[in-house]
Design an enzyme around this catalytic site. Structure first.
Site, mmCIF file in Angstrom:
data_model
loop_
_atom_site.group_PDB
_atom_site.id
_atom_site.type_symbol
_atom_site.label_atom_id
_atom_site.label_comp_id
_atom_site.label_asym_id
_atom_site.label_seq_id
_atom_site.Cartn_x
_atom_site.Cartn_y
_atom_site.Cartn_z
ATOM 1 N N CYS A 157 0.851 -1.187 0.000
ATOM 2 C CA CYS A 157 0.000 0.000 0.000
ATOM 3 C C CYS A 157 0.886 1.236 0.000
ATOM 4 C CB CYS A 157 -0.903 -0.002 1.237
ATOM 5 S SG CYS A 157 -2.004 1.427 1.349
ATOM 6 N N HIS A 174 -8.986 -3.594 -2.696
ATOM 7 C CA HIS A 174 -8.037 -2.820 -1.886
ATOM 8 C C HIS A 174 -8.434 -1.346 -1.832
ATOM 9 C CE1 HIS A 174 -3.684 -2.005 -0.612
ATOM 10 N NE2 HIS A 174 -4.176 -0.795 -0.840
ATOM 11 N N GLU A 175 -8.702 -0.754 -2.997
ATOM 12 C CA GLU A 175 -9.009 0.677 -3.027
ATOM 13 C C GLU A 175 -10.391 0.976 -2.454
ATOM 14 O OE1 GLU A 175 -6.639 2.656 -3.474
ATOM 15 O OE2 GLU A 175 -5.267 1.132 -4.249
ATOM 16 N N HIS A 226 -10.299 1.158 1.297
ATOM 17 C CA HIS A 226 -9.778 2.435 1.811
ATOM 18 C C HIS A 226 -10.916 3.412 2.115
ATOM 19 C CE1 HIS A 226 -5.448 2.611 1.926
ATOM 20 N NE2 HIS A 226 -5.307 2.124 0.703
#
Length: 218
Positions: A130, A172-173, A176
């Protein structure tokens, strides 16, 4: 589409314009690192709070920052912006065809208010990193196949099935934007510096040897 009666938030628009200017002529923003509260806060949905001009500039600056890092995704909180927007981009390179991570072409996407749900119950565990936890990577189990949903910069809704590495990037994004960082659910004993990963564990993308030597489950 975004709400027809959506009004530009003048104060927020001004703040985002100021943020963009911090990238200078190169358009490269500093990336927020672990420990900053913005990385742990759920983002606000984007509903047209920015002018079209400012939104376009923000997207361009996020893409430039992502590519310069270099990375394959960048979410609003990573530049200090608590808004549900992220950019993604990854490309197949020579030798990727046989990679067990199932790397696939992921053209540039702006994903606004994204979400996903798994398709089936298959998962895969690989090292990932990351940009907001620079210098380290860890093994994270993620869904192999997902249905991804998002809006583009025009507010149009999209739905697409993603598989393998592109699915991992999207997960993953999107995580966030809810205040989650990949390390939260990673195999913590797998945590490795970039240097040690390159020296010890990168020969085989499937981290079988790392699991045996470092003592974690796949």
């Amino acid at each position: 589409m975004f709400k027809a009666n959506a009004k530009v938030d003048v104060a927020l628009n001004r703040d985002v314009e100021h943020l963009i200017k911090t990238g200078g002529k190169e358009g490269i923003l500093p990336i927020v690192q672990m420990g900053e509260p913005v990385l742990r806060q759920r983002t606000a949905p984007y509903e047209g709070q920015l002018s079209r001009r400012t939104l376009t500039k923000l997207i361009e600056t996020m893409r430039t920052t992502m590519l310069e890092a270099p990375g394959v995704g960048l979410a609003g909180p990573q530049i200090g912006l608590g808004m549900a927007i992220a950019v993604l981009e990854d490309h197949v390179r020579e030798g990727d065809e046989d990679d067990p991570r199932e790397i696939g072409e992921l053209p540039f996407h702006v994903i606004i208010n994204p979400s996903y749900e798994p398709v089936g119950d298959q998962t895969r565990s690989f090292y990932e990193g990351c940009l907001s936890f620079a210098g380290y990577q860890a093994v994270r189990r993620r869904w192999l196949d997902i249905i991804a949903r998002w809006q583009d910069e025009d507010g149009n809704r999209h739905e697409e099935r993603l598989h393998g590495w592109p699915a991992r990037i999207f997960q993953h994004e999107t995580d966030h934007l809810s205040g989650e960082v990949y390390i939260d659910r990673a195999e913590i004993r797998s945590l490795s510096s970039d240097e040690n990963l390159a020296d010890l564990w990168c020969e085989d993308p499937v981290p079988t040897e790392a699991a045996e030597e470092l003592g974690f489950d796949l």
